[in-house]
Motif scaffolding. Sequence first.
Motif: not given
Length: 332
Positions: A135-136, A255-259, A234-236
């Motif tokens: 996560a961010y 929006y979702e921006a996990s690594g 930034t995770t769901a």
Amino acid sequence: FFFKQKTAYEIPKRDWSSDVCSSDLPALPHGVQAQAYPSRTVRIVVGFPPGGATDIQARLMGEWLTERLGQQFIVENKPGASGNIGTETVAKSAADGYTLLQVVTPHAINTALYSNLSFDFMRDIVPVVCAARLAYVVVVHPSVPVATLPELIAYAKANPGKINYGSAGSGTPQNIACELFKMMTGVNLIHVPYRGGAPAVNDLVSGHLQLIFAPVSEAIQQMKAGKLRALAVTTAARLDVFPDLPPVGDFVPGYEASGFAGIGAPRGTPAAIVDMLNKEINAGLADTKIRTRIVELGGTVLGGTPAEFGKILSDAVEKWGRVIKFAGIKAD
């Protein structure tokens, strides 16, 4: 705390014809199947400097595999070019299971960001297992007059071009995560790239920046000290380490921006070795202490099959390629 099993792993014979996870991988040649793997040191190449979340997770897995399989699994850091130097090293290594790659989000981003690489990541690196989602966290300097993400969006729209956000460099996950946020909200934020995440966080603490979509491991101490204000993850879903922080997607639908972080191997690595490594790493991910450490780093333990990791990678390449094109991002 690692389970000790000082015997080498005897690769089992197996009919791969019905196994979707290894359909693209060759079986071990006759005569090799009876040999023990590993019989010497295995290196896990990390394309980033020591000390970050990527490096820490690779070392966790290396220690676990060392204890399970009775041979050293060592981490070799080869930083540079957003992970491309390390990837090239692995892509050109012998496909024998003795050189592995710590696979992280920048590898998917780089596929769209760079056009002149000497390798094709999706072709030349075989997925083994995805260990964790990463996560961010959206953090602002305390001087920014917002306490929630909706307030940040409203403030940014009322002050277009006056919020500077930092990242570890153009095309890095921090940059891409914030550009996705810009794309979905229509806010005007100014990107200030740094050579590494730590200098960017330091400048945020000093007030030279107003915002960062930071890896949890880089921001958590400053958050606990009250030097940064966290607005969302930034995770769901919410994170165990920050249960009170809502996901960005609660306010920006979709929006979702996990690594992610996992292990890959050179194309052509025997299917039985890939399968064995997958099994042993999944066993490590079930260990309480390893799971706890991953959570502390802002991760969510995943595990699963090589095929499932392959789907994560292909989805990420497609998603971040759209964002890179929309934002006109160029490699440093």
